[in-house]
Scaffold this motif. Structure first.
Motif, PDB file in Angstrom:
ATOM      1  N   HIS A 178     -68.456  20.727  40.878  1.00 22.34           N
ATOM      2  CA  HIS A 178     -67.039  20.410  40.642  1.00 22.34           C
ATOM      3  C   HIS A 178     -66.952  19.085  40.841  1.00 22.34           C
ATOM      4  CE1 HIS A 178     -66.254  24.751  40.349  1.00 22.34           C
ATOM      5  NE2 HIS A 178     -67.154  24.682  41.314  1.00 22.34           N
TER       6      HIS A 178
ATOM      7  N   ASP B 115     -62.992  18.021  39.270  1.00 20.98           N
ATOM      8  CA  ASP B 115     -62.547  18.895  38.103  1.00 20.98           C
ATOM      9  C   ASP B 115     -61.146  19.604  38.329  1.00 20.98           C
ATOM     10  OD1 ASP B 115     -63.653  20.957  39.486  1.00 20.98           O
ATOM     11  OD2 ASP B 115     -65.024  21.351  38.060  1.00 20.98           O
TER      12      ASP B 115
ATOM     13  N   TRP C 162     -60.581  20.886  44.372  1.00 18.20           N
ATOM     14  CA  TRP C 162     -61.813  20.213  44.837  1.00 18.20           C
ATOM     15  C   TRP C 162     -61.741  18.911  45.271  1.00 18.20           C
ATOM     16  CZ3 TRP C 162     -66.109  22.634  46.139  1.00 18.20           C
ATOM     17  CH2 TRP C 162     -66.466  23.806  45.688  1.00 18.20           C
TER      18      TRP C 162
END
Length: 171
Positions: A106, A122, A126
């Motif tokens: 991520h 992303d 995150w």
């Protein structure tokens, strides 16, 4: 924990110097002590038995002698001042090993400039997670690159739609 490439290079160079010094003193690493003693006795008598190299010959490294690719590249990186950039480039290549597979799915490192590593995530969740983990990441990066190479981590979330300037509107 992976070994530090700088320490490994320094250790390899120290080992090569120690081997060259041993050869210069007449010691042959890897040769049984009995053969070395026979060679010393033969040299004192002026004889060199078959199969035992003369101790007067020494394998001293010279500037013209070939060197390993690792030593040549390491010397080039040091001479040009590229060692830090190469280490940071290794972080980009080994990102999953440094942060773990789940976080690497991520996030990704985007850039490194004057001690600041920019990481993109992303999703906003995150990005928040990486911001919370920044102290642990800095500690891990210090282990990989050396203390003070990365001083700050900047985290960017995903880019949203472009904003229009002007008055606020309700649709």
């Amino acid at each position: 924990m992976r070994p530090d490439p700088e320490r490994a290079r320094l250790a390899a160079e120290a080992l090569a110097r120690a081997r060259a010094d041993a050869w210069a003193r007449g010691e042959r690493p890897g040769t049984p002590q009995r053969q070395q003693n026979q060679a010393h006795e033969a040299e004192r008598e002026g004889l060199t038995p078959a199969g035992i190299p003369s101790l007067s010959w020494s394998a001293r490294p010279r500037r013209d002698d070939p060197q390993s690719l690792t030593a040549a590249v390491g010397g080039l990186l040091s001479a040009r001042g590229w060692r830090e950039r190469a280490a940071v480039g290794a972080v980009f290549g080994h990102w999953p090993d440094i942060v773990g597979p789940q976080l690497a799915l991520h996030t990704k490192p985007e850039s490194f400039d004057s001690g600041e590593l920019t990481v993109s995530a992303d999703s906003p969740a995150w990005a928040t997670q990486v911001r919370l983990m920044a102290p642990q990441l800095l500690k891990r990066l210090a282990e990989e690159l050396g203390h003070g190479t990365v001083r700050r981590i900047r985290v960017n979330g995903p880019a949203g739609p472009p904003r229009r300037g002007g008055r606020l509107r309700v649709r």
